[in-house]
Design a protein around this motif. Structure first.
Motif, PDB file in Angstrom:
ATOM      1  N   VAL A 105     -24.607  30.058 -18.312  1.00 53.74           N
ATOM      2  CA  VAL A 105     -23.313  29.883 -17.647  1.00 53.74           C
ATOM      3  C   VAL A 105     -22.234  30.429 -18.579  1.00 53.74           C
ATOM      4  O   VAL A 105     -21.998  29.898 -19.648  1.00 53.74           O
ATOM      5  CB  VAL A 105     -23.043  28.403 -17.300  1.00 53.74           C
ATOM      6  CG1 VAL A 105     -23.784  27.988 -16.062  1.00 53.74           C
ATOM      7  CG2 VAL A 105     -23.408  27.480 -18.449  1.00 53.74           C
ATOM      8  N   PRO A 161     -15.207  32.385 -17.953  1.00 51.47           N
ATOM      9  CA  PRO A 161     -14.660  33.078 -16.776  1.00 51.47           C
ATOM     10  C   PRO A 161     -14.524  34.569 -17.038  1.00 51.47           C
ATOM     11  O   PRO A 161     -14.299  34.995 -18.163  1.00 51.47           O
ATOM     12  CB  PRO A 161     -13.301  32.402 -16.554  1.00 51.47           C
ATOM     13  CG  PRO A 161     -12.967  31.727 -17.846  1.00 51.47           C
ATOM     14  CD  PRO A 161     -14.271  31.356 -18.469  1.00 51.47           C
ATOM     15  N   ARG A 198     -18.131  25.763 -14.854  1.00 53.80           N
ATOM     16  CA  ARG A 198     -19.182  26.511 -14.178  1.00 53.80           C
ATOM     17  C   ARG A 198     -20.499  25.799 -14.441  1.00 53.80           C
ATOM     18  O   ARG A 198     -20.773  25.372 -15.565  1.00 53.80           O
ATOM     19  CB  ARG A 198     -19.260  27.953 -14.674  1.00 53.80           C
ATOM     20  CG  ARG A 198     -20.087  28.841 -13.737  1.00 53.80           C
ATOM     21  CD  ARG A 198     -20.363  30.217 -14.316  1.00 53.80           C
ATOM     22  NE  ARG A 198     -19.209  31.011 -14.607  1.00 53.80           N
ATOM     23  CZ  ARG A 198     -18.502  31.708 -13.718  1.00 53.80           C
ATOM     24  NH1 ARG A 198     -18.801  31.632 -12.442  1.00 53.80           N
ATOM     25  NH2 ARG A 198     -17.495  32.460 -14.090  1.00 53.80           N
ATOM     26  N   SER A 210     -24.869  25.820 -13.509  1.00 55.82           N
ATOM     27  CA  SER A 210     -26.039  26.491 -12.959  1.00 55.82           C
ATOM     28  C   SER A 210     -27.257  25.646 -13.262  1.00 55.82           C
ATOM     29  O   SER A 210     -27.688  25.544 -14.421  1.00 55.82           O
ATOM     30  CB  SER A 210     -26.199  27.882 -13.567  1.00 55.82           C
ATOM     31  OG  SER A 210     -27.414  28.464 -13.138  1.00 55.82           O
ATOM     32  N   TRP A 227     -24.345  23.622 -17.827  1.00 58.24           N
ATOM     33  CA  TRP A 227     -22.951  23.709 -17.389  1.00 58.24           C
ATOM     34  C   TRP A 227     -22.035  23.954 -18.583  1.00 58.24           C
ATOM     35  O   TRP A 227     -22.388  23.669 -19.727  1.00 58.24           O
ATOM     36  CB  TRP A 227     -22.520  22.444 -16.640  1.00 58.24           C
ATOM     37  CG  TRP A 227     -22.677  21.162 -17.417  1.00 58.24           C
ATOM     38  CD1 TRP A 227     -23.795  20.374 -17.473  1.00 58.24           C
ATOM     39  CD2 TRP A 227     -21.703  20.521 -18.243  1.00 58.24           C
ATOM     40  NE1 TRP A 227     -23.572  19.285 -18.294  1.00 58.24           N
ATOM     41  CE2 TRP A 227     -22.290  19.348 -18.772  1.00 58.24           C
ATOM     42  CE3 TRP A 227     -20.388  20.824 -18.590  1.00 58.24           C
ATOM     43  CZ2 TRP A 227     -21.606  18.481 -19.628  1.00 58.24           C
ATOM     44  CZ3 TRP A 227     -19.702  19.968 -19.438  1.00 58.24           C
ATOM     45  CH2 TRP A 227     -20.320  18.803 -19.945  1.00 58.24           C
ATOM     46  N   GLN A 267     -18.780  31.516  -8.762  1.00 55.68           N
ATOM     47  CA  GLN A 267     -18.371  30.463  -7.836  1.00 55.68           C
ATOM     48  C   GLN A 267     -16.999  30.746  -7.233  1.00 55.68           C
ATOM     49  O   GLN A 267     -16.630  30.178  -6.218  1.00 55.68           O
ATOM     50  CB  GLN A 267     -18.353  29.120  -8.577  1.00 55.68           C
ATOM     51  CG  GLN A 267     -19.723  28.696  -9.068  1.00 55.68           C
ATOM     52  CD  GLN A 267     -19.660  27.600 -10.122  1.00 55.68           C
ATOM     53  OE1 GLN A 267     -18.613  27.358 -10.701  1.00 55.68           O
ATOM     54  NE2 GLN A 267     -20.776  26.938 -10.358  1.00 55.68           N
TER      55      GLN A 267
END
Length: 303
Positions: A48, A51, A62, A64, A68, A248
Motif C-alpha cells: 500500500v 498517495p 489506503r 489492501s 494498510w 481507491q
C-alpha cells in the motif's frame, strides 16, 4: 515505407522516457543485478503506497487486504516557526524514501548522508537537477520529514515518524542566499528497526526506468514483494480489488474501467523491466503466477 524508414519513424515517435525504458529493459534482461543495483523498500509500502496525487485533506488512508497505511500531515520549522506541510505524494517521496531506505539497510545506519546539495541528491536518485525538480524535491522532502506514518499488517502496527531529524532548507531571500541543504537525514529508531526487519529487495535499474510514474513504481514494488510468494496455479485479482489496493480515489459510473485504462500501461512498463514476472490479463482482472523475485535470494548470483 521501407523497413529503415519505419524504424526511423518509430524512433522519432518514441519519447525520451520510452527510449530509456527500452534501454533499461535490455540491460536488465541481459545482465544479472549486482550489489550496486540493489535497492530496498519497506514491505508494507510495497503493498500500500503513498498517495500518487495531491491530497487536500490532512490525512490519507489506503488499505489492501491485511496491510494498510495512514499518513498524516505534520509541521516543520522552516526558519520562522511551524509551517503545516502537505501530505507527501507522487514520484519524488517514493524515490527519496527508497534511496534513504537502501542506504540504511546496506550500511545498517539510521543517519543517512544525502549529499552536499539538492542537485547531488537528485543525481544520486538518478534525476535531473533542473529548477522544477529542485522545487519539487524541497517540497516533498519537507512533507516526508514532517509526516506521521502508521503502517499495519496482521495485528502489528507501526506508529511514528520515519524521519527523526531533518533540517529544513532555509534561505535568506532578502540577501539572495541559496537555501541551505541539510546534508543529513536521521531515521527514527522504530522505523529503522521495522525497515530492517521487513526490507524488500528491488532492482534500482527498474526504479530508474519507472521514475516517471508513481503508479508504475507502486506496481513494480508490489509484484516484487508478491509474486515469489505465490504457489500453485496462481491467483486471480479482479479489477475491483486492484482498484481498491492502488487507486481507491477513482470514482464515477465505472471506476474499475477507468482504473484499468491507467493500470494496464503501467503494468506493461513494469513487465518490461521485471522480465521474470509472470502476469497475465484474464477476463475481469489479472492472473499472478509464482515468479522469481527481481533480486535473487541470498546465495544467488548477486555479488
Amino acid at each position: 515505407m521501407t523497413g529503415s524508414g519505419k524504424a526511423l519513424s518509430m524512433r522519432k515517435s518514441l519519447t525520451k522516457r520510452d527510449t530509456a525504458l527500452i534501454e533499461h529493459s535490455a540491460t536488465i534482461a541481459t545482465n544479472q543485478p549486482n550489489s550496486e543495483d540493489m535497492a530496498f523498500s519497506h514491505a508494507v509500502l510495497c503493498q500500500v503506497g503513498l498517495p500518487r496525487a495531491k491530497v487536500e485533506a490532512r490525512e490519507f488512508m489506503r488499505q489492501s487486504g491485511a496491510a494498510w497505511v495512514n499518513v498524516q500531515a505534520g509541521y516543520l520549522d522552516e526558519g520562522n516557526g511551524p509551517v503545516l506541510q502537505p501530505i507527501p505524494y507522487g514520484v519524488m517521496p517514493r524515490l527519496g524514501l527508497a534511496w534513504v531506505s537502501t542506504f540504511a539497510v546496506r550500511n545498517k545506519e539510521r543517519e543517512i548522508r544525502i549529499g552536499d546539495s539538492a542537485a547531488e541528491f537528485l543525481r544520486l536518485m538518478g534525476m535531473d537537477s533542473d529548477g522544477r525538480r529542485y522545487a519539487t524535491l524541497r517540497k516533498q522532502m519537507h512533507a516526508l520529514a514532517a509526516c506521521r506514518l502508521q503502517l499495519g499488517f496482521k495485528g502489528r502496527t507501526y506508529n511514528g515518524q520515519p524521519v527523526q531529524q531533518f533540517d529544513a532548507w532555509i534561505s535568506d531571500r532578502a540577501a539572495n542566499q541559496r537555501a541551505l541543504w541539510p546534508g543529513v537525514m536521521v531515521l527514527s529508531e522504530d522505523y529503522y528497526r521495522s525497515l530492517i526487519e521487513s526490507a524488500v529487495p528491488l532492482d534500482n535499474r527498474a526504479l530508474m526506468a519507472l521514475k516517471g510514474s508513481a503508479l508504475a513504481l507502486d506496481v513494480y514494488a508490489w509484484l516484487a514483494h508478491r509474486l515469489h510468494r505465490i504457489e500453485g496455479r496462481g491467483v486471480v485479482l479482479h479489477w475491483k480489488s486492484l482498484r481498491e489496493q492502488f487507486a481507491q480515489e477513482y470514482a464515477g459510473k465505472d471506476p474499475d474501467k477507468n482504473f484499468k485504462k491507467e493500470f494496464m500501461p503501467a503494468l506493461r512498463k513494469v513487465l518490461a523491466v521485471y522480465p521474470q514476472a509472470k502476469v497475465k490479463t484474464v477476463t475481469g482482472g489479472v492472473l499472478l503466477i509464482g515468479s522469481p523475485p527481481p533480486i535473487p535470494y541470498k546465495g544467488g548470483p548477486v555479488e
